[in-house]
Design an enzyme around this catalytic site. Sequence first.
Site, PDB file in Angstrom:
ATOM      1  N   ASP A 293      72.071  38.309  68.732  1.00  0.00           N
ATOM      2  CA  ASP A 293      70.954  38.000  69.616  1.00  0.00           C
ATOM      3  C   ASP A 293      70.319  36.693  69.107  1.00  0.00           C
ATOM      4  O   ASP A 293      70.675  36.170  68.042  1.00  0.00           O
ATOM      5  CB  ASP A 293      69.949  39.161  69.684  1.00  0.00           C
TER       6      ASP A 293
HETATM    7  C1  NOJ Z   1      66.884  37.713  73.509  1.00  0.00           C
HETATM    8  C2  NOJ Z   1      67.151  39.024  74.157  1.00  0.00           C
HETATM    9  O1  NOJ Z   1      66.901  40.064  73.243  1.00  0.00           O
HETATM   10  C3  NOJ Z   1      68.559  39.184  74.688  1.00  0.00           C
HETATM   11  O2  NOJ Z   1      68.647  40.361  75.415  1.00  0.00           O
HETATM   12  C4  NOJ Z   1      68.936  38.000  75.517  1.00  0.00           C
HETATM   13  O3  NOJ Z   1      70.233  38.165  76.048  1.00  0.00           O
HETATM   14  C5  NOJ Z   1      68.852  36.766  74.654  1.00  0.00           C
HETATM   15  N1  NOJ Z   1      67.477  36.601  74.197  1.00  0.00           N
HETATM   16  C6  NOJ Z   1      69.307  35.518  75.371  1.00  0.00           C
HETATM   17  O4  NOJ Z   1      68.425  35.165  76.361  1.00  0.00           O
END
Ligand code: NOJ
Length: 747
Positions: A293
């Site tokens: 993430d």
């Molecule tokens: C953080 C989020 O937790 C995740 O779900 C997302 O895909 C990413 N950012 C990218 O935007």
Amino acid sequence: MKTSLKIILTGLLICLFFTNPTFVFAQQKARPTSKQSEIERKINALLARMMLAEKLGQLQQLDGEANGKYRPEHLELARNGLLGSTLNVRGADQSNELQKVAVEQSRLKIPMLFAFDVIHGYRTMFPIPLGESASWDLASIEKSAYIAAKEARSAGVHWTFAPMVDIARDPRWGRIAEGAGEDTFLGSQIAFARVRGFQGTDFSRNDRVMACAKHFAAYGAAEAGRDYNTTDMSVRTLREIYFPPFKATVDAGVGSFMTSFNSINGVPSTANPFLWKQILRDEWKSDALVVTDYTAVMELMKHGVALDEADAARLALNAGIDIEMVSRFVNKHGEQLIQNKKLSMATIDNAVRNVLRIKYQLGLFEKPYADATREQAMLLNAEHRKFARDSAIKSFVLLKNERETLPIKKSTKEIAVVGFLAGDKRNMNGNWAGDGREQDAVTVLEGVKNKLGNSAKVKFAGGCDAKCEDTSGFDEAVKLARDSDFTILTVGEDIDMSAEASSRTDIGLPGRQLELVKRIHQTGKPYAVVLMNGRPLTINWLAENSPAILETWFAGTEAGNAIADTLFGDANPGGKLPVTFPRSVGQIPIYYNALPTGRPFEAQNKYTSKYLDSPNTPLYPFGYGLSYTTFKLSNLQLSQNKISKTGELKVSVDVENTGKRDGAEVVQLYVRDFIASLSRPMKELKGFERVVLKAGEKRAVEITIRAKDLGFYSATNQYVVEDGEFGLTVGTSSDDEGLKNTFAIVK
Ligand code: NOJ
């Protein structure tokens, strides 16, 4: 246990079972990943030509600008073969420009991978995932993901960071909005459908994208419902409750996985070999690409497990991570880690292989570019809009409808539409609205006007905004309600209140919205509450006093039209809650498939499991939802009463629409394992079917349950199917007494 004792206990539980509700789970469709030897040969040939810096470049993902544009730096990195993928860069023109540099100007001409959060639609927005899950309509859920994929791929996006398949039993957690709710069985079915919708069986096609199962694992169990907080739970619970939706995505052939921000039992997911090596690779045999993430490698230092940047990169790669999103430690320190023998070249090569494999599978080496003409034709086309309206309607849950307050008669002459949310385009699309545009969305006010045309006077008063601290608009709103024949009162959260980083400790109506409701209620004029929200809300006063409540979540581009269709009876709500609505935050966690206690609730006995100040029961249970018509279940039949551990059972029931309107009912099948080596839930969903019936129509529904899906993880984490008596309830909500029977799994 002595047999006689077991018989007595079983008998006792069977008796209890017939006075209490119950039940199920199943599915795991195998999708073997065939070794694509041709692709592997190409990967090996390419890998042999790559310099270490180019390899590390494939493991780097960087963010674009908020508006979908690439950053100037990306061009330089792409030219030097140092950037494997981006997130948020989108649009055929933007992505093609950057792709051209990678494909034509870099030494090895490796195409780039463009990722984006296509969560509930790309440009045409569908209901937020929690809302869509309330449809219990797998075909519809699969189709909306397919439309999202079609639009996204036409705009140069190859990879969506969806579905989020985190089980969430805590409505304080704002990201509950992004998933399928609290239940493992329903969540697994939906996870499978969403992956199939995005990817199909071949994501090289120009109407498909690669899906990403996220966030592995247990992100939805953040302590106290506070986003990003730690998680602590038994491996048994992980395996039984939190992992199966992820396994379902593997069964559907999911191309990628994302790490979660949380640590589990002290080990951050981004540095957790148990998740990535043991579970994903060894047990599930998946070769899915693993992306962290956002900045999660960097966060390993804050988690207190990495000494410095290099250490964080080492931990992540050695745990089995392939791509680092946004932070750049792998790139910065990869070479030094190899030199110091803290990381092996084989580990790097393996991660690079995983990236290249996906690029081949996506067909990017042959067709790296998006087609701008196709993009024009795809985005928000009439067919997509139409489907968005249908799927929004299916997501609505009628929570209350006293004296047939709804549907509103179309002959009503003066309608008041009250509540800021009803007139605000931004709040229709919901959070994580992809490339959805405010201006495309239809508000409730517009939807009602579209529906009634000149036949009625439709007037609007906001009352207050969603935060509702300023009550200066209340008088106008109340006067409007008083002067009208019917008021559509829209209250709830705005889209920023249930989303990432949006945990709440009070999940009632925000600010002073309830005061507004009470004042409108006091006018004595008819009204219905339309709820917009991304999580269960504690709405006890509404449940007790308001005549009608329609839960509409955030319903997407066509929200207003779909809501008007439903309010005026052109559509009949048939959604069922995918998550429990508590009475208060104090009841959390509250979910339907809880284990029994040794001291179950007894009103007259103080020393039983209960609260001094609240019932144990939820405000609205999982699986609950009303309709403008009525349904009756009858004639429950089991194909047999005994099955072997490899056997299956066919359960059939007649469903009849006994009312005056066409409608949809969700037949839900719950089971209970009465006596087992471990305490088993009072009821577990193990099957369901959404049935659409004309007024007066009756149909038999058949649901199959397999003995192998009735097992559980033992105290030593082995999956076991035990013999013994099971109870079975077929009903229309998890608290429905329904129709009951028993069966046995025999040795
Ligand atoms: C953080 C989020 O937790 C995740 O779900 C997302 O895909 C990413 N950012 C990218 O935007």
